[in-house]
Each structure stands twice: as C-alpha cells, then as structure tokens.
Design a protein around this motif. Structure first.
Motif, PDB file in Angstrom:
ATOM      1  N   HIS A  46       0.798  -1.219   0.000  1.00 25.72           N
ATOM      2  CA  HIS A  46       0.000   0.000   0.000  1.00 25.72           C
ATOM      3  C   HIS A  46       0.836   1.277   0.000  1.00 25.72           C
ATOM      4  CE1 HIS A  46      -3.075  -2.906   1.087  1.00 25.72           C
ATOM      5  NE2 HIS A  46      -3.914  -2.040   0.578  1.00 25.72           N
ATOM      6  N   ALA A  47       2.132   1.136  -0.047  1.00 28.09           N
ATOM      7  CA  ALA A  47       3.006   2.312  -0.058  1.00 28.09           C
ATOM      8  C   ALA A  47       3.014   2.940  -1.446  1.00 28.09           C
ATOM      9  CB  ALA A  47       4.424   1.913   0.348  1.00 28.09           C
ATOM     10  N   ASP A  48       3.007   4.237  -1.465  1.00 29.49           N
ATOM     11  CA  ASP A  48       3.084   5.003  -2.704  1.00 29.49           C
ATOM     12  C   ASP A  48       4.518   5.534  -2.805  1.00 29.49           C
ATOM     13  OD1 ASP A  48       2.963   6.943  -4.704  1.00 29.49           O
ATOM     14  OD2 ASP A  48       0.935   7.534  -4.144  1.00 29.49           O
ATOM     15  N   PRO A  49       5.173   5.356  -3.955  1.00 29.39           N
ATOM     16  CA  PRO A  49       6.556   5.827  -4.073  1.00 29.39           C
ATOM     17  C   PRO A  49       6.742   7.293  -3.693  1.00 29.39           C
ATOM     18  CG  PRO A  49       5.973   4.506  -5.978  1.00 29.39           C
ATOM     19  CD  PRO A  49       4.707   4.687  -5.174  1.00 29.39           C
ATOM     20  N   VAL A  50       5.727   8.092  -3.904  1.00 28.22           N
ATOM     21  CA  VAL A  50       5.800   9.515  -3.570  1.00 28.22           C
ATOM     22  C   VAL A  50       5.947   9.736  -2.062  1.00 28.22           C
ATOM     23  CG1 VAL A  50       3.644  10.820  -3.154  1.00 28.22           C
ATOM     24  CG2 VAL A  50       4.917  11.133  -5.231  1.00 28.22           C
ATOM     25  N   GLN A  51       5.580   8.759  -1.260  1.00 26.16           N
ATOM     26  CA  GLN A  51       5.689   8.884   0.190  1.00 26.16           C
ATOM     27  C   GLN A  51       7.134   8.789   0.670  1.00 26.16           C
ATOM     28  OE1 GLN A  51       2.902   5.692   1.017  1.00 26.16           O
ATOM     29  NE2 GLN A  51       1.508   7.167   1.933  1.00 26.16           N
ATOM     30  N   GLY A  52       8.000   8.210  -0.135  1.00 23.64           N
ATOM     31  CA  GLY A  52       9.406   8.140   0.224  1.00 23.64           C
ATOM     32  C   GLY A  52       9.743   7.087   1.262  1.00 23.64           C
ATOM     33  N   LEU A  53       8.905   6.054   1.390  1.00 27.51           N
ATOM     34  CA  LEU A  53       9.178   4.988   2.354  1.00 27.51           C
ATOM     35  C   LEU A  53      10.440   4.239   1.950  1.00 27.51           C
ATOM     36  CD1 LEU A  53       8.171   3.464   4.881  1.00 27.51           C
ATOM     37  CD2 LEU A  53       6.898   1.960   3.335  1.00 27.51           C
ATOM     38  N   GLU A  54      11.373   4.125   2.889  1.00 31.15           N
ATOM     39  CA  GLU A  54      12.629   3.424   2.636  1.00 31.15           C
ATOM     40  C   GLU A  54      12.676   2.061   3.309  1.00 31.15           C
ATOM     41  OE1 GLU A  54      15.530   4.310   0.922  1.00 31.15           O
ATOM     42  OE2 GLU A  54      14.410   5.979   0.059  1.00 31.15           O
ATOM     43  N   HIS A  55      12.256   1.980   4.563  1.00 34.04           N
ATOM     44  CA  HIS A  55      12.309   0.734   5.329  1.00 34.04           C
ATOM     45  C   HIS A  55      11.142   0.698   6.308  1.00 34.04           C
ATOM     46  CE1 HIS A  55      16.462   0.219   4.011  1.00 34.04           C
ATOM     47  NE2 HIS A  55      16.720   1.438   4.459  1.00 34.04           N
ATOM     48  N   VAL A  56      10.728  -0.519   6.634  1.00 32.33           N
ATOM     49  CA  VAL A  56       9.764  -0.742   7.720  1.00 32.33           C
ATOM     50  C   VAL A  56      10.285  -1.915   8.528  1.00 32.33           C
ATOM     51  CG1 VAL A  56       7.396  -1.306   8.363  1.00 32.33           C
ATOM     52  CG2 VAL A  56       7.823  -0.026   6.278  1.00 32.33           C
ATOM     53  N   ARG A  57      10.319  -1.754   9.817  1.00 35.86           N
ATOM     54  CA  ARG A  57      10.719  -2.834  10.722  1.00 35.86           C
ATOM     55  C   ARG A  57       9.575  -3.076  11.687  1.00 35.86           C
ATOM     56  NH1 ARG A  57      14.260  -3.577   7.449  1.00 35.86           N
ATOM     57  NH2 ARG A  57      16.418  -3.004   7.703  1.00 35.86           N
TER      58      ARG A  57
ATOM     59  N   PHE B 144      11.556   7.068   6.406  1.00 34.41           N
ATOM     60  CA  PHE B 144      11.189   7.779   5.193  1.00 34.41           C
ATOM     61  C   PHE B 144      12.333   8.653   4.714  1.00 34.41           C
ATOM     62  CE2 PHE B 144       7.135   6.925   7.145  1.00 34.41           C
ATOM     63  CZ  PHE B 144       6.307   6.619   6.075  1.00 34.41           C
ATOM     64  N   ARG B 145      12.513   8.666   3.422  1.00 30.69           N
ATOM     65  CA  ARG B 145      13.439   9.603   2.796  1.00 30.69           C
ATOM     66  C   ARG B 145      12.781  10.979   2.879  1.00 30.69           C
ATOM     67  NH1 ARG B 145      13.165   7.280  -1.630  1.00 30.69           N
ATOM     68  NH2 ARG B 145      11.588   8.564  -2.603  1.00 30.69           N
ATOM     69  N   ARG B 146      13.506  11.956   3.296  1.00 34.58           N
ATOM     70  CA  ARG B 146      12.952  13.307   3.387  1.00 34.58           C
ATOM     71  C   ARG B 146      12.869  13.888   1.976  1.00 34.58           C
ATOM     72  NH1 ARG B 146      14.490  17.222   8.019  1.00 34.58           N
ATOM     73  NH2 ARG B 146      13.218  15.667   9.036  1.00 34.58           N
ATOM     74  N   ILE B 147      11.668  14.274   1.625  1.00 34.41           N
ATOM     75  CA  ILE B 147      11.437  14.794   0.283  1.00 34.41           C
ATOM     76  C   ILE B 147      11.409  16.319   0.300  1.00 34.41           C
ATOM     77  CG2 ILE B 147       9.799  14.865  -1.633  1.00 34.41           C
ATOM     78  CD1 ILE B 147       9.035  11.983  -0.810  1.00 34.41           C
ATOM     79  N   ASP B 148      10.631  16.892   1.188  1.00 32.79           N
ATOM     80  CA  ASP B 148      10.602  18.342   1.359  1.00 32.79           C
ATOM     81  C   ASP B 148      10.074  18.647   2.751  1.00 32.79           C
ATOM     82  OD1 ASP B 148       7.719  18.403   1.325  1.00 32.79           O
ATOM     83  OD2 ASP B 148       7.788  18.397  -0.847  1.00 32.79           O
ATOM     84  N   ILE B 149      10.113  19.882   3.134  1.00 35.00           N
ATOM     85  CA  ILE B 149       9.723  20.254   4.495  1.00 35.00           C
ATOM     86  C   ILE B 149       8.253  19.975   4.757  1.00 35.00           C
ATOM     87  CG2 ILE B 149       9.466  22.218   6.067  1.00 35.00           C
ATOM     88  CD1 ILE B 149      12.088  23.299   4.870  1.00 35.00           C
ATOM     89  N   ASP B 150       7.374  20.309   3.817  1.00 35.61           N
ATOM     90  CA  ASP B 150       5.942  20.052   4.004  1.00 35.61           C
ATOM     91  C   ASP B 150       5.697  18.565   4.218  1.00 35.61           C
ATOM     92  OD1 ASP B 150       5.295  22.711   3.772  1.00 35.61           O
ATOM     93  OD2 ASP B 150       4.945  22.565   1.603  1.00 35.61           O
ATOM     94  N   TYR B 151       6.383  17.736   3.445  1.00 34.24           N
ATOM     95  CA  TYR B 151       6.209  16.293   3.584  1.00 34.24           C
ATOM     96  C   TYR B 151       6.674  15.819   4.962  1.00 34.24           C
ATOM     97  CZ  TYR B 151       6.692  11.338   2.978  1.00 34.24           C
ATOM     98  OH  TYR B 151       6.590   9.995   3.155  1.00 34.24           O
TER      99      TYR B 151
END
Length: 94
Positions: free
Chosen positions: A31-42, A56-63
């Motif tokens: 269910h992850a969307d690439p735009v969310q920037g999910l890198e890992h889940v433990r 999560f990879r930081r994409i921008d400040i708002d995110y």
C-alpha cells in the motif's frame, strides 16, 4: 531521513509472531506510494501489539511535517483492505 514509531494493537485473544509481523510489513509495502518516500519498515511482535518503525526519505519540508499522518493513512488502508489484518489487529484509529 524521518523516523516514525507506530503501534498496531492486537485483538484480545490473538497471538502474533514473526509470520504475522511479516504479513503486516508486506501489506504496508503493498500500500506504499513511491511519492511517500518509504525506505524501510521494521516490525516486532509484543504480547498485545506490534511495534513498527518506519523510515522515510525526506522529500521536502511540508512532507516531513506530514509523515505521521501518512503512516496512519497507510495503516488504515492496509487494515481496511485485508480481512486477515482486520481479524488480527484493532483498527489503527481506535
């Protein structure tokens, strides 16, 4: 990188182990969307819950300010889409 800790509460009388945690993590990736920037889940099973750590990879400040809301949305979508997860875990918004 942004890190979020989330908890999925297990329904009364249900026991979870590594297999259930793996299913939950797989559902989250589905269910992850690439735009969310999910890198890992433990995930790790405890007596009455599963602890999840999202990276999560930081994409921008708002995110970055919205990451916790995106985790909750992802958990809710997984729970609502999977009858198996719904029988194991309480709804994330409860």
């Amino acid at each position: 990188m942004d890190v979020v800790h989330a908890v999925m509460r297990v329904r009364d009388g249900v026991r979870v182990g590594p297999a259930e945690v793996d299913r939950l993590v797989d559902a989250l990736w589905a269910h992850a969307d690439p735009v969310q920037g999910l890198e890992h889940v433990r995930g790790r099973a405890e007596a009455s819950r599963v602890d999840l750590i999202f990276f999560f990879r930081r994409i921008d400040i708002d995110y970055a300010n919205d990451v916790a809301h995106r985790v909750l949305d992802m958990l809710c979508r997984c729970h609502e889409a999977s009858s198996l997860l719904a029988t194991i875990y309480e709804h994330p918004r409860t």
